[in-house]
Design a protein around this motif. Sequence first.
Motif, PDB file in Angstrom:
ATOM      1  N   GLU A  92       3.392  -6.083  -6.672  1.00  0.00           N
ATOM      2  CA  GLU A  92       3.974  -5.234  -7.715  1.00  0.00           C
ATOM      3  C   GLU A  92       2.905  -4.785  -8.707  1.00  0.00           C
ATOM      4  OE1 GLU A  92       7.182  -7.473  -9.429  1.00  0.00           O
ATOM      5  OE2 GLU A  92       8.372  -7.387  -7.573  1.00  0.00           O
ATOM      6  N   ARG A  93       2.013  -5.704  -9.067  1.00  0.00           N
ATOM      7  CA  ARG A  93       0.929  -5.380  -9.997  1.00  0.00           C
ATOM      8  C   ARG A  93       0.015  -4.307  -9.404  1.00  0.00           C
ATOM      9  NH1 ARG A  93      -1.977  -9.564 -13.747  1.00  0.00           N
ATOM     10  NH2 ARG A  93      -3.583  -8.214 -14.602  1.00  0.00           N
ATOM     11  N   LEU A  94      -0.329  -4.459  -8.121  1.00  0.00           N
ATOM     12  CA  LEU A  94      -1.182  -3.485  -7.445  1.00  0.00           C
ATOM     13  C   LEU A  94      -0.487  -2.130  -7.346  1.00  0.00           C
ATOM     14  CD1 LEU A  94      -2.576  -5.830  -4.667  1.00  0.00           C
ATOM     15  CD2 LEU A  94      -3.936  -4.723  -6.457  1.00  0.00           C
ATOM     16  N   GLN A  95       0.797  -2.133  -7.014  1.00  0.00           N
ATOM     17  CA  GLN A  95       1.552  -0.880  -6.920  1.00  0.00           C
ATOM     18  C   GLN A  95       1.633  -0.195  -8.280  1.00  0.00           C
ATOM     19  OE1 GLN A  95       4.936  -2.733  -5.083  1.00  0.00           O
ATOM     20  NE2 GLN A  95       4.368  -2.066  -3.032  1.00  0.00           N
ATOM     21  N   ALA A  96       1.863  -0.975  -9.339  1.00  0.00           N
ATOM     22  CA  ALA A  96       1.946  -0.409 -10.689  1.00  0.00           C
ATOM     23  C   ALA A  96       0.615   0.209 -11.119  1.00  0.00           C
ATOM     24  CB  ALA A  96       2.387  -1.485 -11.685  1.00  0.00           C
ATOM     25  N   ALA A  97      -0.492  -0.338 -10.591  1.00  0.00           N
ATOM     26  CA  ALA A  97      -1.828   0.180 -10.924  1.00  0.00           C
ATOM     27  C   ALA A  97      -2.197   1.388 -10.060  1.00  0.00           C
ATOM     28  CB  ALA A  97      -2.865  -0.926 -10.762  1.00  0.00           C
ATOM     29  N   GLY A  98      -1.297   1.776  -9.148  1.00  0.00           N
ATOM     30  CA  GLY A  98      -1.561   2.929  -8.291  1.00  0.00           C
ATOM     31  C   GLY A  98      -2.505   2.633  -7.140  1.00  0.00           C
ATOM     32  N   THR A  99      -2.588   1.372  -6.752  1.00  0.00           N
ATOM     33  CA  THR A  99      -3.465   0.975  -5.650  1.00  0.00           C
ATOM     34  C   THR A  99      -3.033   1.631  -4.351  1.00  0.00           C
ATOM     35  OG1 THR A  99      -3.880  -1.149  -6.704  1.00  0.00           O
ATOM     36  CG2 THR A  99      -4.350  -1.006  -4.345  1.00  0.00           C
ATOM     37  N   ARG A 100      -3.991   2.159  -3.628  1.00  0.00           N
ATOM     38  CA  ARG A 100      -3.721   2.735  -2.306  1.00  0.00           C
ATOM     39  C   ARG A 100      -3.966   1.640  -1.274  1.00  0.00           C
ATOM     40  NH1 ARG A 100      -7.294   7.222   0.428  1.00  0.00           N
ATOM     41  NH2 ARG A 100      -6.307   7.126   2.447  1.00  0.00           N
ATOM     42  N   PHE A 101      -2.933   1.251  -0.573  1.00  0.00           N
ATOM     43  CA  PHE A 101      -3.038   0.182   0.419  1.00  0.00           C
ATOM     44  C   PHE A 101      -3.553   0.723   1.746  1.00  0.00           C
ATOM     45  CE2 PHE A 101       0.096  -1.369  -2.568  1.00  0.00           C
ATOM     46  CZ  PHE A 101      -0.280  -2.692  -2.733  1.00  0.00           C
ATOM     47  N   VAL A 102      -4.360  -0.070   2.423  1.00  0.00           N
ATOM     48  CA  VAL A 102      -4.744   0.216   3.808  1.00  0.00           C
ATOM     49  C   VAL A 102      -3.542  -0.132   4.677  1.00  0.00           C
ATOM     50  CG1 VAL A 102      -6.302  -0.424   5.696  1.00  0.00           C
ATOM     51  CG2 VAL A 102      -7.163  -0.308   3.349  1.00  0.00           C
ATOM     52  N   GLN A 116       4.559 -14.637   7.790  1.00  0.00           N
ATOM     53  CA  GLN A 116       3.751 -14.400   6.597  1.00  0.00           C
ATOM     54  C   GLN A 116       3.932 -12.988   6.062  1.00  0.00           C
ATOM     55  OE1 GLN A 116      -0.603 -13.442   7.935  1.00  0.00           O
ATOM     56  NE2 GLN A 116       0.309 -14.844   9.436  1.00  0.00           N
ATOM     57  N   TRP A 117       3.802 -12.876   4.754  1.00  0.00           N
ATOM     58  CA  TRP A 117       3.682 -11.590   4.089  1.00  0.00           C
ATOM     59  C   TRP A 117       2.204 -11.262   4.049  1.00  0.00           C
ATOM     60  CZ3 TRP A 117       7.446  -8.331   2.633  1.00  0.00           C
ATOM     61  CH2 TRP A 117       8.754  -8.826   2.609  1.00  0.00           C
ATOM     62  N   THR A 118       1.845  -9.995   4.229  1.00  0.00           N
ATOM     63  CA  THR A 118       0.441  -9.608   4.182  1.00  0.00           C
ATOM     64  C   THR A 118       0.299  -8.197   3.635  1.00  0.00           C
ATOM     65  OG1 THR A 118      -1.623  -9.474   5.469  1.00  0.00           O
ATOM     66  CG2 THR A 118       0.379  -8.759   6.574  1.00  0.00           C
ATOM     67  N   MET A 119      -0.868  -7.920   3.067  1.00  0.00           N
ATOM     68  CA  MET A 119      -1.220  -6.570   2.604  1.00  0.00           C
ATOM     69  C   MET A 119      -2.737  -6.453   2.610  1.00  0.00           C
ATOM     70  SD  MET A 119      -0.390  -6.772  -1.453  1.00  0.00           S
ATOM     71  CE  MET A 119      -0.455  -8.341  -2.317  1.00  0.00           C
ATOM     72  N   PHE A 120      -3.218  -5.237   2.853  1.00  0.00           N
ATOM     73  CA  PHE A 120      -4.658  -4.951   2.880  1.00  0.00           C
ATOM     74  C   PHE A 120      -4.956  -3.796   1.938  1.00  0.00           C
ATOM     75  CE2 PHE A 120      -4.149  -7.173   6.825  1.00  0.00           C
ATOM     76  CZ  PHE A 120      -5.377  -7.756   7.107  1.00  0.00           C
ATOM     77  N   LEU A 121      -6.098  -3.870   1.272  1.00  0.00           N
ATOM     78  CA  LEU A 121      -6.555  -2.821   0.377  1.00  0.00           C
ATOM     79  C   LEU A 121      -8.072  -2.875   0.265  1.00  0.00           C
ATOM     80  CD1 LEU A 121      -6.756  -4.178  -3.048  1.00  0.00           C
ATOM     81  CD2 LEU A 121      -4.832  -5.098  -1.740  1.00  0.00           C
ATOM     82  N   PHE A 122      -8.650  -1.851  -0.338  1.00  0.00           N
ATOM     83  CA  PHE A 122     -10.077  -1.823  -0.626  1.00  0.00           C
ATOM     84  C   PHE A 122     -10.273  -1.907  -2.129  1.00  0.00           C
ATOM     85  CE2 PHE A 122     -10.130   0.600   3.421  1.00  0.00           C
ATOM     86  CZ  PHE A 122     -11.037  -0.191   4.131  1.00  0.00           C
ATOM     87  N   ASP A 123     -11.317  -2.614  -2.560  1.00  0.00           N
ATOM     88  CA  ASP A 123     -11.682  -2.561  -3.974  1.00  0.00           C
ATOM     89  C   ASP A 123     -12.405  -1.236  -4.216  1.00  0.00           C
ATOM     90  OD1 ASP A 123     -14.408  -2.836  -3.271  1.00  0.00           O
ATOM     91  OD2 ASP A 123     -14.661  -4.760  -4.275  1.00  0.00           O
ATOM     92  N   PRO A 124     -12.748  -0.898  -5.453  1.00  0.00           N
ATOM     93  CA  PRO A 124     -13.377   0.402  -5.719  1.00  0.00           C
ATOM     94  C   PRO A 124     -14.711   0.616  -4.993  1.00  0.00           C
ATOM     95  CG  PRO A 124     -12.551  -0.528  -7.752  1.00  0.00           C
ATOM     96  CD  PRO A 124     -12.416  -1.586  -6.693  1.00  0.00           C
ATOM     97  N   ALA A 125     -15.387  -0.463  -4.574  1.00  0.00           N
ATOM     98  CA  ALA A 125     -16.666  -0.339  -3.871  1.00  0.00           C
ATOM     99  C   ALA A 125     -16.491  -0.294  -2.364  1.00  0.00           C
ATOM    100  CB  ALA A 125     -17.593  -1.491  -4.259  1.00  0.00           C
ATOM    101  N   GLY A 126     -15.256  -0.368  -1.870  1.00  0.00           N
ATOM    102  CA  GLY A 126     -15.014  -0.304  -0.429  1.00  0.00           C
ATOM    103  C   GLY A 126     -14.967  -1.647   0.268  1.00  0.00           C
ATOM    104  N   ASN A 127     -14.925  -2.761  -0.486  1.00  0.00           N
ATOM    105  CA  ASN A 127     -14.784  -4.084   0.124  1.00  0.00           C
ATOM    106  C   ASN A 127     -13.328  -4.292   0.509  1.00  0.00           C
ATOM    107  OD1 ASN A 127     -17.539  -5.214  -0.323  1.00  0.00           O
ATOM    108  ND2 ASN A 127     -16.992  -4.840  -2.459  1.00  0.00           N
ATOM    109  N   ALA A 128     -13.092  -4.609   1.784  1.00  0.00           N
ATOM    110  CA  ALA A 128     -11.722  -4.792   2.276  1.00  0.00           C
ATOM    111  C   ALA A 128     -11.191  -6.160   1.872  1.00  0.00           C
ATOM    112  CB  ALA A 128     -11.690  -4.634   3.796  1.00  0.00           C
ATOM    113  N   MET A 129      -9.922  -6.173   1.436  1.00  0.00           N
ATOM    114  CA  MET A 129      -9.274  -7.402   0.975  1.00  0.00           C
ATOM    115  C   MET A 129      -7.909  -7.552   1.649  1.00  0.00           C
ATOM    116  SD  MET A 129      -9.995  -6.914  -3.084  1.00  0.00           S
ATOM    117  CE  MET A 129      -9.742  -8.628  -3.492  1.00  0.00           C
ATOM    118  N   GLU A 130      -7.570  -8.804   1.947  1.00  0.00           N
ATOM    119  CA  GLU A 130      -6.225  -9.126   2.447  1.00  0.00           C
ATOM    120  C   GLU A 130      -5.659 -10.230   1.573  1.00  0.00           C
ATOM    121  OE1 GLU A 130      -3.798 -10.709   6.408  1.00  0.00           O
ATOM    122  OE2 GLU A 130      -5.961 -11.044   6.282  1.00  0.00           O
ATOM    123  N   PHE A 131      -4.418 -10.062   1.174  1.00  0.00           N
ATOM    124  CA  PHE A 131      -3.677 -11.121   0.498  1.00  0.00           C
ATOM    125  C   PHE A 131      -2.482 -11.418   1.370  1.00  0.00           C
ATOM    126  CE2 PHE A 131      -6.040  -8.994  -2.812  1.00  0.00           C
ATOM    127  CZ  PHE A 131      -6.598 -10.072  -3.491  1.00  0.00           C
TER     128      PHE A 131
END
Length: 143
Positions: A92-102, A116-131
């Motif tokens: 929810e925090r990421l969505q509220a910040a306008g994060t574009r998910f991979v 499991q719940w999962t989501m992937f995104l990139f930080d502003p420098a292009g580092n891929a993250m999974e939570f």
Amino acid sequence: MPSPAPSIPRFHLAVPVDDLEAARNFYGEVLGCEQGRSSDRWIDWNLHGHQFVTHLAPRPPAPAHNPVDGHDVPVPHFGLILAIPEFHRLAERLQAAGTRFVIEPYLRFAGEPGEQWTMFLFDPAGNAMEFKAFADDAQVFAT
């Protein structure tokens, strides 16, 4: 961000970023990480009790992708395993910040071992993250 249980070893991970102010905004404001020591070349972050460092460096090459469950998973990637309520609060925090998910937050392996719940995104420098968050934490390594 909360720290892991004392019995879990903490990791140290350093990643390149090409803009420290963008990193400060993303990791500090969007993800809510507490900032530690810093210089004009790097920033230490408390990522749920783990020492995570953003180092000023050229943008890394684009990650490769691996097909998993009909999604293109970026490789390499890093992230955290959270409790389910915390996963949803972060989503929810990421969505509220306008994060574009991979890969948008979704439930994987529903009703199966390792659900499991999962989501992937990139930080502003292009580092891929999974939570992710497991329905049963004892099944993190389930087969």
